[in-house]
Design an enzyme around this catalytic site. Structure first.
Site, PDB file in Angstrom:
ATOM      1  N   ARG A   1       0.824  -1.210   0.000  1.00 57.67           N
ATOM      2  CA  ARG A   1       0.000   0.000   0.000  1.00 57.67           C
ATOM      3  C   ARG A   1       0.863   1.267   0.000  1.00 57.67           C
ATOM      4  O   ARG A   1       0.538   2.258   0.650  1.00 57.67           O
ATOM      5  CB  ARG A   1      -0.966   0.019   1.186  1.00 57.67           C
TER       6      ARG A   1
ATOM      7  N   SER B   1     -11.135   0.199   2.851  1.00 55.13           N
ATOM      8  CA  SER B   1     -10.413  -0.245   4.047  1.00 55.13           C
ATOM      9  C   SER B   1      -9.659   0.930   4.656  1.00 55.13           C
ATOM     10  O   SER B   1      -8.822   1.539   3.993  1.00 55.13           O
ATOM     11  CB  SER B   1      -9.435  -1.371   3.691  1.00 55.13           C
TER      12      SER B   1
ATOM     13  N   GLU C   1      -4.921   3.614   6.014  1.00 53.80           N
ATOM     14  CA  GLU C   1      -4.624   3.359   4.602  1.00 53.80           C
ATOM     15  C   GLU C   1      -4.899   4.570   3.710  1.00 53.80           C
ATOM     16  O   GLU C   1      -4.123   4.851   2.800  1.00 53.80           O
ATOM     17  CB  GLU C   1      -5.416   2.144   4.121  1.00 53.80           C
TER      18      GLU C   1
END
Length: 343
Positions: A166, A241, A337
């Site tokens: 990520r 998320s 995130e």
């Protein structure tokens, strides 16, 4: 060259999937590569430039200071097929899921595990999006970027993009002048499904029994799983998320298992373990719990939703409470995130 004033708007509302109130001080809507020189001219004297696709992975403030670019260029083009690989150029403004559907329809397989992820093609490498055992870096050959400072185009090989879980170089403040214009994908002609993720393991079992598994079947399964587990941001505002799944060493994982035998995890090829942040958050009692206008989704504890009227501050306050509880119970730090500007 287009007149930049035609594209610049002042105090423009910036739509985002979290439905947070946000206005940009000055907003440039980029619809064509022909407008890139005008864009560089417009931002030349401005220190802060924010690059936005569909704002599906952003936690935005009430006012986004500086200069904001909304990337809206479109186009998909098969470049060549060579060495068992199809190379396809896709403009940054293309909707990610639409591109996955288009590729599947053309028989350009490989991206099906990444179906239904919100956002644009240009945003995908920034976050190095991933799902069900696949990260987008696997299928990226190179990325064309426009250097806003030097007003010139550059091509970055995949190895130069600093891809990690990520993460990429495009999330760094020092690279905020690099605007992703298009992504060149390298898709295998000889497609092999990726089925090691727990939710897809039944396909792997079927394959070992000699059954053929198609890319369409994997795509359909992923779409079904995501629709069952995750809220549609067009119905329930969210940014997907909200927390990364933390990665720990095998030694740390074994320590946690002794204290928490039911710990949900996924072993990585490196030998480290990726822990299910959603499971830990659920164990702390947060699933379905609301604080003011921010609610942890009742089916997926990784997702924070805006039930109406939430601001950036509201969302981050809840995120801090959740992180604190997980740290206290498991000794594991959670990292958000989405990208958060002016936090």
């Amino acid at each position: 060259m287009s007149n930049p004033e035609y594209f610049v708007e002042q105090l423009c509302h910036i739509s985002n999937t979290m439905s947070l109130p946000c206005r940009g001080e000055r907003v440039f809507v980029l619809r064509s590569e022909a407008d890139l020189p005008a864009l560089s001219e417009a931002v030349a004297s401005r220190e802060r430039v924010h690059l936005i696709g569909s704002a599906s992975n952003l936690v935005l403030p009430p006012v986004l200071e500086g200069f904001t670019v909304l990337v809206r260029n479109r186009g998909v083009s098969l470049v060549q097929e060579s060495g068992g690989v199809r190379y396809v150029d896709v403009s940054a403004g293309e909707v990610w899921h639409d591109w996955v559907v288009h590729a599947l329809g053309k028989g350009w397989n490989g991206l099906e595990n990444l179906a239904l992820i919100p956002g644009t093609v240009g945003a995908a490498p920034v976050q190095n999006i991933g799902a069900y055992g696949v990260e987008v870096e696997r299928f990226i050959d190179s990325i064309r970027v426009w250097d806003l400072q030097r007003a010139q185009m550059k091509t970055l090989a995949r190895q130069s993009c600093g891809f990690q879980y990520r993460d990429s170089i495009f999330k760094r403040d020092e690279n905020s002048h690099l605007l992703i214009v298009s992504v060149r994908f390298a898709l295998p002609v000889d497609w092999q499904p990726v089925l090691k993720y727990p939710d897809l393991v039944h396909f792997e079992h079927a394959r070992t029994q000699g059954e053929a598994i198609s890319a369409q079947e994997v795509f359909d399964a992923v779409v079904d799983i995501r629709r069952r587990k995750l809220p549609d941001p067009s119905v329930i505002p969210n940014s997907g998320s909200f927390f990364k799944n933390p990665v720990v060493s095998e030694h740390r994982y074994e320590d946690l298992r002794r204290s928490h035998p039911d710990l949900v995890s996924f072993r990585l090829d490196s030998g480290d373990y990726k822990l299910a942040a959603g499971w830990m958050i659920d164990q702390c009692g947060w699933k379905g719990h609301a604080v003011g206008p921010v609610m942890v989704h009742e089916r997926q504890a990784l997702v924070l939703t805006n039930t109406g009227g939430a601001t950036q501050a509201d969302v981050l306050d809840v995120a801090r409470l959740i992180s604190g509880d997980v740290k206290a119970r498991f000794g594991v730090s959670l990292e958000i995130e989405p990208v958060c500007w002016d936090c």
